[in-house]
Structure formats: structure tokens, C-alpha cells
Design a protein around this motif. Structure first.
Motif, short mmCIF file in Angstrom:
data_model
loop_
_atom_site.label_atom_id
_atom_site.label_comp_id
_atom_site.label_asym_id
_atom_site.label_seq_id
_atom_site.Cartn_x
_atom_site.Cartn_y
_atom_site.Cartn_z
N GLN A 162 -0.64 -2.84 -3.18
CA GLN A 162 0.55 -1.89 -3.01
C GLN A 162 0.70 -1.11 -1.63
O GLN A 162 2.08 -0.97 -1.31
CB GLN A 162 0.54 -0.84 -4.29
CG GLN A 162 1.61 0.18 -4.46
CD GLN A 162 1.38 1.05 -5.88
OE1 GLN A 162 0.36 1.79 -5.81
NE2 GLN A 162 2.07 0.97 -6.68
N ARG A 163 -0.20 -0.73 -1.20
CA ARG A 163 -0.19 0.05 -0.05
C ARG A 163 0.31 -0.94 1.34
O ARG A 163 1.48 -0.46 1.85
CB ARG A 163 -1.35 0.44 0.48
CG ARG A 163 -1.54 1.27 1.95
CD ARG A 163 -2.89 1.81 2.14
NE ARG A 163 -3.00 2.91 0.93
CZ ARG A 163 -4.15 3.71 1.37
NH1 ARG A 163 -5.02 4.02 2.44
NH2 ARG A 163 -4.36 4.75 0.25
N CYS A 164 0.16 -2.22 1.17
CA CYS A 164 0.66 -3.37 1.92
C CYS A 164 2.16 -3.46 1.71
O CYS A 164 2.98 -3.34 2.75
CB CYS A 164 0.20 -4.67 1.77
SG CYS A 164 -1.69 -4.77 2.00
N ARG A 165 2.64 -3.47 0.46
CA ARG A 165 3.85 -3.52 -0.02
C ARG A 165 4.82 -2.59 0.67
O ARG A 165 5.93 -2.55 1.09
CB ARG A 165 4.23 -3.68 -1.39
CG ARG A 165 3.80 -5.23 -1.66
CD ARG A 165 4.20 -5.51 -3.14
NE ARG A 165 3.47 -4.55 -4.13
CZ ARG A 165 2.45 -4.66 -5.02
NH1 ARG A 165 1.80 -5.66 -4.50
NH2 ARG A 165 1.88 -3.77 -5.57
N PHE A 166 4.35 -1.11 0.48
CA PHE A 166 5.12 0.04 0.91
C PHE A 166 5.05 0.16 2.40
O PHE A 166 6.21 0.46 2.93
CB PHE A 166 4.48 1.39 0.51
CG PHE A 166 4.38 1.62 -0.95
CD1 PHE A 166 5.32 1.25 -1.62
CD2 PHE A 166 3.28 2.44 -1.53
CE1 PHE A 166 5.44 1.39 -3.24
CE2 PHE A 166 3.26 2.93 -2.78
CZ PHE A 166 4.49 2.33 -3.55
N TRP A 167 4.24 -0.35 3.12
CA TRP A 167 4.17 -0.43 4.45
C TRP A 167 5.23 -1.42 4.91
O TRP A 167 5.90 -1.28 5.77
CB TRP A 167 3.02 -0.68 5.27
CG TRP A 167 2.64 -0.40 6.83
CD1 TRP A 167 3.81 0.24 7.30
CD2 TRP A 167 1.70 -0.74 7.85
NE1 TRP A 167 3.35 0.33 8.85
CE2 TRP A 167 2.22 -0.46 8.87
CE3 TRP A 167 0.64 -1.67 7.48
CZ2 TRP A 167 1.33 -0.60 9.80
CZ3 TRP A 167 -0.11 -1.62 8.59
CH2 TRP A 167 0.07 -1.22 9.82
N GLU A 168 5.20 -2.67 4.48
CA GLU A 168 6.12 -3.73 4.59
C GLU A 168 7.60 -3.09 4.41
O GLU A 168 8.53 -3.31 5.15
CB GLU A 168 5.90 -4.96 4.01
CG GLU A 168 6.82 -5.89 4.16
CD GLU A 168 6.39 -7.30 3.39
OE1 GLU A 168 7.36 -8.16 3.05
OE2 GLU A 168 5.37 -7.40 3.24
N GLU A 169 7.80 -2.55 3.41
CA GLU A 169 9.44 -1.93 3.00
C GLU A 169 9.62 -0.83 4.13
O GLU A 169 10.69 -0.80 4.44
CB GLU A 169 9.20 -1.24 1.71
CG GLU A 169 8.98 -2.29 0.52
CD GLU A 169 8.95 -1.47 -0.80
OE1 GLU A 169 8.98 -0.37 -0.94
OE2 GLU A 169 8.71 -2.48 -1.99
N LYS A 170 8.68 -0.28 4.55
CA LYS A 170 8.99 0.97 5.62
C LYS A 170 9.60 0.05 6.83
O LYS A 170 10.47 0.64 7.47
CB LYS A 170 7.78 1.77 5.72
CG LYS A 170 7.99 2.70 6.86
CD LYS A 170 6.67 3.69 7.15
CE LYS A 170 6.76 4.72 8.06
NZ LYS A 170 5.71 5.40 8.44
N GLU A 212 -3.88 -1.26 -5.89
CA GLU A 212 -3.78 -0.23 -4.95
C GLU A 212 -3.71 -0.79 -3.58
O GLU A 212 -2.76 -0.39 -2.66
CB GLU A 212 -4.54 1.08 -4.98
CG GLU A 212 -4.48 1.95 -6.31
CD GLU A 212 -5.72 2.67 -6.46
OE1 GLU A 212 -5.55 3.62 -7.40
OE2 GLU A 212 -6.78 2.72 -5.88
N GLU A 269 4.69 2.16 14.92
CA GLU A 269 3.95 1.80 13.90
C GLU A 269 2.60 0.72 14.33
O GLU A 269 1.91 0.24 13.46
CB GLU A 269 4.59 1.39 12.86
CG GLU A 269 5.66 2.24 12.07
CD GLU A 269 5.02 3.46 11.34
OE1 GLU A 269 3.82 2.83 10.65
OE2 GLU A 269 5.33 4.49 11.31
#
Length: 282
Positions: free
Chosen positions: A220-228, A217, A240
Motif C-alpha cells: 500500500q505504501r508503494c501504491r501511495f508513492w506511485e500515485e504521488k 501495508e 523525491e
């Protein structure tokens, strides 16, 4: 840089250092010892930004990790491609997890998570602690003579930390409510006239964010932030708190890299490869 791993019960552990109580660089001979800013407290591995050498906050974090124990940055090889075969076991992936602001935004701490193989991580901890113990023994043996050595040279001889170890995050948060982190802190602070520990640890916020997460998790949070970030205009990065990441590769405004596979040679090529002659200067 915050190396994390998952304990057998699924809880997260983090690789932390414990500060020394005495500031060996600022102390003077035949005077009371200068006490460290956060004496005996736990801390994450990192460094203060040096604009003359650090292009991005990731460069600062990596410099803090590789300089642990030894101060000479030239002893380390940082390479994205070369040496991969020899240094593969030391490779780590660093990804941005959180940015903490201090002093109403005047200062920021960029927290990069990484995972290490158990063999590499255990060897890193064992070797660094052996080195720190040797430095501490040298300081104890020199006594007052140590503080007559010029500060620049003394920096190579004195321990940067008391020790490094893996700590459960929930245990670190519990220790924040205790009188002392451990017996080392209690005895050393008493020996130097300190009656109470520092009331606040600057790493609490990121540890509190990590505490309820599993390792999967967290990444995964790192990946979501990077994609954003990659999907928004660069001018939106300021909101940000990530504007400092924009100049990752000067001259390529449209190319931004927030996560890296980094080969870090932590403690000499002999630890990782028998071909020592291939690593000149290491």
C-alpha cells in the motif's frame, strides 16, 4: 528486487542471499585468498547499474535477479505479453518501495518489492541453492588450479553467493548486533584470518522501514508513492530521488510506468513448461 512474504504470525520475511567469504574472481593462485567486500554478510538481490544496457533502475534490479547463479543473460526470457500462459507461475509484480542515498547522494539504491507465489519462490530457492552447492563443490575440488583459469571463464564456474533463503526481517536486524550471521561466516572468516565482520550493512535502512509493516501495508505504501509521483510534474521527481525513473519509455515523455507485471524465466523452460521447443535459446 526484494521478494517479501508474510509469516504465519504476520511478520515479514525477505528473500536474501548470503555472500561468500572468498572473492573467487579476484583471488590468484598460490597466494592468500582475496576476501569479498562484505564477506559472509546477507544482501538483497540486485546489481550495479550498467548504463549501456539498463534504461531504468528497474532494469538493473531485474538483471540482478535473473542473473543470480547464471551469468549469461541470454538464458532468460523477459516478456510482458508473450509466453504468459507458460510462464504465469513465474510472474512477479515489482513496485518501487524506497530509494536509499549513499555518499551524500552520489549513489542511490532503488528498492523494488515483489511477491512470488509460494510454489515459484520455493522452487527458485531450491534450484538456485543446488546450483550454488554444485559450483562450490567444483571450486573445492579444483583447488589452486581454479585460480589459473581466466577470470571471464571462472565467473561462470564460481558461486555468486553462499546460499539464498527466506529470512524474517526482525531476525536479520537482530543478527546485525551479533558477532556473526551464522556458523558458515564464523568458520570461513576464521579460516582466512578475518577477526570481525563488517560493521555496517547497506540494506539496514530499507529493512528497518519494512520491519513494522505487514505485507499489505508495504505494498500500500508503494501504491501511495506511485500515485504521488504520477500526480506531480516530472521536475519534482528529483526531490523525491526518483529522477532516474523518468526515461522509462524513451520518446513517450508523458507516459511513465513505475510498476510492472513481469514474467521472469528463472531457471530454464523445462522448470515451467513441457513445451521446451517453444523456448528457443532458453
Amino acid at each position: 528486487i526484494t521478494p517479501i512474504r508474510q509469516a504465519s504470525d504476520g511478520r515479514l520475511e525477505v528473500l536474501c542471499a548470503q555472500n561468500t567469504v572468498v572473492n573467487y574472481l579476484k583471488s590468484l593462485p598460490n597466494t592468500p585468498r582475496v576476501i569479498s567486500e562484505f564477506p559472509g554478510e546477507f544482501r538483497l538481490l540486485g546489481a550495479l547499474c550498467k548504463p549501456e544496457v539498463d534504461v531504468t533502475p528497474l532494469d538493473t534490479a531485474i538483471r540482478g535477479l535473473t542473473s543470480a547463479g547464471w551469468k549469461n543473460a541470454q538464458r532468460y526470457i523477459r516478456s510482458y505479453v508473450a509466453e504468459r500462459e507458460q510462464l504465469g507461475r513465474a510472474a512477479l509484480q515489482a513496485v518501487l518501495f524506497h530509494v536509499t542515498e549513499h555518499a551524500d547522494g552520489a549513489h542511490k539504491t532503488f528498492h523494488f518489492l515483489c511477491s512470488l507465489s509460494q510454489v515459484a519462490a520455493d522452487r527458485f530457492v531450491t534450484m538456485l541453492n543446488q546450483f550454488l552447492e554444485a559450483q562450490q563443490a567444483y571450486c573445492d575440488a579444483k583447488g589452486e588450479e581454479l585460480f589459473e583459469i581466466p577470470e571471464a571463464l571462472r565467473a561462470q564456474l564460481c558461486p555468486m553467493f553462499h546460499k539464498v533463503s527466506w529470512w524474517r526481517i526482525d531476525e536479520l536486524l537482530r543478527l546485525c548486533e551479533q558477532d556473526f550471521v551464522n556458523e558458515y561466516q564464523r568458520k570461513e572468516m576464521a579460516a582466512h584470518g578475518c577477526s570481525a565482520r563488517v560493521a555496517w550493512n547497506t540494506h539496514l535502512e530499507v529493512l528497518q522501514r519494512l520491519q513494522p509493516l505487514t505485507m499489505e501495508e508495504a505494498f500500500q505504501r508503494c501504491r501511495f508513492w506511485e500515485e504521488k509521483l504520477m500526480m506531480m510534474p516530472k521536475e519534482g521527481w528529483q526531490e523525491e530521488r526518483c529522477a532516474e525513473l523518468k526515461p522509462c519509455i524513451p520518446g513517450f515523455e508523458r507516459l511513465s510506468v513505475l510498476s510492472f507485471n513481469i514474467n521472469v524465466l528463472a531457471f530454464g523452460a523445462a522448470s515451467w513448461s513441457a513445451h521446451i521447443s517453444e523456448h528457443s535459446g532458453a
